[in-house]
Write an enzyme that holds these catalytic residues in place. Structure first.
Site, PDB file in Angstrom:
ATOM      1  N   HIS A 192      -4.197   0.318  -4.131  1.00  0.00           N
ATOM      2  CA  HIS A 192      -3.719  -0.913  -4.776  1.00  0.00           C
ATOM      3  C   HIS A 192      -4.292  -0.918  -6.183  1.00  0.00           C
ATOM      4  CE1 HIS A 192      -2.373  -3.064  -1.074  1.00  0.00           C
ATOM      5  NE2 HIS A 192      -3.142  -2.148  -0.536  1.00  0.00           N
TER       6      HIS A 192
ATOM      7  N   TYR B  49      -8.276 -10.450   3.607  1.00  0.00           N
ATOM      8  CA  TYR B  49      -9.499  -9.837   4.132  1.00  0.00           C
ATOM      9  C   TYR B  49     -10.500  -9.447   3.040  1.00  0.00           C
ATOM     10  CZ  TYR B  49      -6.976  -5.493   3.044  1.00  0.00           C
ATOM     11  OH  TYR B  49      -6.262  -4.524   2.414  1.00  0.00           O
ATOM     12  N   GLU B  50     -10.054  -9.506   1.785  1.00  0.00           N
ATOM     13  CA  GLU B  50     -10.983  -9.183   0.705  1.00  0.00           C
ATOM     14  C   GLU B  50     -11.991 -10.308   0.487  1.00  0.00           C
ATOM     15  OE1 GLU B  50      -9.053  -6.906  -2.721  1.00  0.00           O
ATOM     16  OE2 GLU B  50      -7.313  -7.549  -1.577  1.00  0.00           O
TER      17      GLU B  50
ATOM     18  N   SER C 191       0.820  -1.229   0.000  1.00  0.00           N
ATOM     19  CA  SER C 191       0.000   0.000   0.000  1.00  0.00           C
ATOM     20  C   SER C 191       0.842   1.263   0.000  1.00  0.00           C
ATOM     21  CB  SER C 191      -0.845   0.087   1.279  1.00  0.00           C
ATOM     22  OG  SER C 191      -1.653  -1.017   1.435  1.00  0.00           O
TER      23      SER C 191
ATOM     24  N   ASN D 167       2.793   3.387  10.917  1.00  0.00           N
ATOM     25  CA  ASN D 167       2.192   3.811  12.196  1.00  0.00           C
ATOM     26  C   ASN D 167       2.751   2.935  13.317  1.00  0.00           C
ATOM     27  OD1 ASN D 167       0.287   1.816  10.631  1.00  0.00           O
ATOM     28  ND2 ASN D 167      -0.086   1.444  12.817  1.00  0.00           N
TER      29      ASN D 167
ATOM     30  N   HIS E   7      -5.570  -9.313  -0.842  1.00  0.00           N
ATOM     31  CA  HIS E   7      -5.466  -9.555   0.598  1.00  0.00           C
ATOM     32  C   HIS E   7      -6.472 -10.600   1.053  1.00  0.00           C
ATOM     33  CE1 HIS E   7      -3.707  -5.555   0.066  1.00  0.00           C
ATOM     34  NE2 HIS E   7      -2.966  -5.857   1.113  1.00  0.00           N
TER      35      HIS E   7
ATOM     36  N   HIS F 131      -6.508   4.393   7.675  1.00  0.00           N
ATOM     37  CA  HIS F 131      -5.888   4.033   6.395  1.00  0.00           C
ATOM     38  C   HIS F 131      -5.176   5.233   5.757  1.00  0.00           C
ATOM     39  CE1 HIS F 131      -5.190   1.698   2.820  1.00  0.00           C
ATOM     40  NE2 HIS F 131      -5.935   2.467   2.062  1.00  0.00           N
TER      41      HIS F 131
ATOM     42  N   ALA G 109       3.133  -2.297   3.789  1.00  0.00           N
ATOM     43  CA  ALA G 109       2.940  -1.264   4.796  1.00  0.00           C
ATOM     44  C   ALA G 109       2.585  -1.986   6.082  1.00  0.00           C
ATOM     45  CB  ALA G 109       1.801  -0.345   4.378  1.00  0.00           C
TER      46      ALA G 109
ATOM     47  N   MET H 128      -1.279  -7.117   7.129  1.00  0.00           N
ATOM     48  CA  MET H 128      -2.347  -8.018   6.678  1.00  0.00           C
ATOM     49  C   MET H 128      -2.011  -8.701   5.355  1.00  0.00           C
ATOM     50  SD  MET H 128      -5.511  -5.429   7.491  1.00  0.00           S
ATOM     51  CE  MET H 128      -5.456  -4.336   8.923  1.00  0.00           C
ATOM     52  N   SER H 129      -0.730  -8.861   5.065  1.00  0.00           N
ATOM     53  CA  SER H 129      -0.354  -9.448   3.769  1.00  0.00           C
ATOM     54  C   SER H 129       0.941 -10.236   3.892  1.00  0.00           C
ATOM     55  CB  SER H 129      -0.163  -8.319   2.740  1.00  0.00           C
ATOM     56  OG  SER H 129       0.958  -7.523   3.076  1.00  0.00           O
TER      57      SER H 129
HETATM   58  N1  HPA Z   1      -1.891  -3.249  11.553  1.00  0.00           N
HETATM   59  C1  HPA Z   1      -2.126  -4.059  10.507  1.00  0.00           C
HETATM   60  N2  HPA Z   1      -1.832  -3.720   9.268  1.00  0.00           N
HETATM   61  C2  HPA Z   1      -1.263  -2.524   9.057  1.00  0.00           C
HETATM   62  C3  HPA Z   1      -1.001  -1.633  10.107  1.00  0.00           C
HETATM   63  C4  HPA Z   1      -1.331  -2.024  11.427  1.00  0.00           C
HETATM   64  O1  HPA Z   1      -1.121  -1.291  12.416  1.00  0.00           O
HETATM   65  N3  HPA Z   1      -0.435  -0.525   9.537  1.00  0.00           N
HETATM   66  C5  HPA Z   1      -0.377  -0.754   8.210  1.00  0.00           C
HETATM   67  N4  HPA Z   1      -0.877  -1.954   7.913  1.00  0.00           N
END
Ligand code: HPA
Length: 273
Positions: free
Chosen positions: A62, A86-87, A31, A236, A84, A248, A114, A212-213
């Site tokens: 994406h 989660y999709e 991302s 973050n 992903h 996001h 990311a 998440m990937s």
């Molecule tokens: N958690 C999960 N996925 C992420 C995060 C997070 O804090 N930051 C960017 N992708």
């Protein structure tokens, strides 16, 4: 799906669009990490929706394109955007692109993402070389019948994140004068960001970054014998580490910061393979 015939169909389609040899190196961009793709010169660009069997990514940031071109004079494939878990696609979809790269003859896979940081010393905009991972997502693209033409039923993951390639990432960062951290990446399935309690659990497990990937791609690549290395771009601090909420937009903004630092590192890296 990602069975032998489907991935070869996808690969043959990609080959039919190329006038040159297929690169041996591919990278998957997470991302907001489009800077690397922008540095690819002379690229043939293939939208995922044109490739047989490829699903369409659904997340902003994406865009879903394969770029085949030159990075620092080295032929590379850049996967801009990924699928992903989660999709909600079947698990196998999260490994389809990786297996297509294998069918194309790619030998080295650089995974980027990311991620949230669990390391106090690595704040938003920092980078972390992935030395190992924890699959905490409960997804695995390799569940189901095994095809021995692709890889063995049971396979080793003790050096999944290739030590020699990982060393080269550190050296490339040093050559670019960039500070880079190292640590374990843990995959959570999402789509929600984690709770502070989950992050505390991951921290105690030894994780340095959460996202998440990436884990499905690493599993699929190791199964068929590709070499893997990777970098998390920290967008973050993970939940509960600092006051405030996660969103996001912040992910996209700081992905850009880290992505800008990552571009010269990967440009250097590909010349060392
Ligand atoms: N958690 C999960 N996925 C992420 C995060 C997070 O804090 N930051 C960017 N992708």
């Amino acid at each position: 799906m990602m069975d032998y015939d489907s991935v070869h169909e996808a690969a043959d389609f990609v080959k039919s669009r190329l006038s040159r040899d297929v690169p041996k190196i591919a990278m998957v961009l997470g991302s907001g990490l489009d800077g690397v793709a922008d540095a690819v010169e002379d690229a043939v660009i293939i939208p995922y929706e044109d490739i047989p069997h490829f699903p369409k990514p659904t997340v902003a940031g994406h865009s879903g394109k394969m770029l085949i071109g030159m990075l620092s004079g080295v032929p590379v494939i850049c996967m801009r955007g990924r699928v992903h878990a989660y999709e909600g696609h079947p698990d196998a979809m999260t490994g389809l692109a990786t297996r297509t790269l294998w069918a194309l003859g790619v030998e080295t896979l650089v995974l980027t993402n990311a991620a949230g940081s669990l390391l106090k010393e690595a704040g938003p905009g920092a980078m972390m070389v992935i030395t190992d991972h924890i699959n905490f997502a409960g997804v695995n693209p390799l569940v189901g019948l095994n095809d021995d033409r692709i890889g063995p039923r049971f396979f080793d993951m003790s050096q999944a994140w290739d030590p020699a390639l990982t060393q080269k990432l550190f050296e490339s960062a040093a050559a670019c004068g960039e500070m880079i951290h190292s640590g374990v990446y843990v995959m959570a399935k999402g789509p929600n960001f984690e709770t502070p309690a989950e992050i505390e659990m991951f921290r105690r497990m030894g994780a340095g970054a959460v996202g998440m990937s990436t884990v499905p791609e690493c599993l699929t690549a190791r199964h068929c014998g590709m070499r893997v290395c990777g970098v998390s771009c920290i967008t973050n601090y993970a939940a509960g580490m600092v006051p405030g909420e996660l969103n996001h937009e912040e992910t996209m903004e700081f992905g850009d910061v880290a992505g800008k630092k990552l571009t010269p590192i990967l440009k250097h890296f590909v010349t060392t393979i």
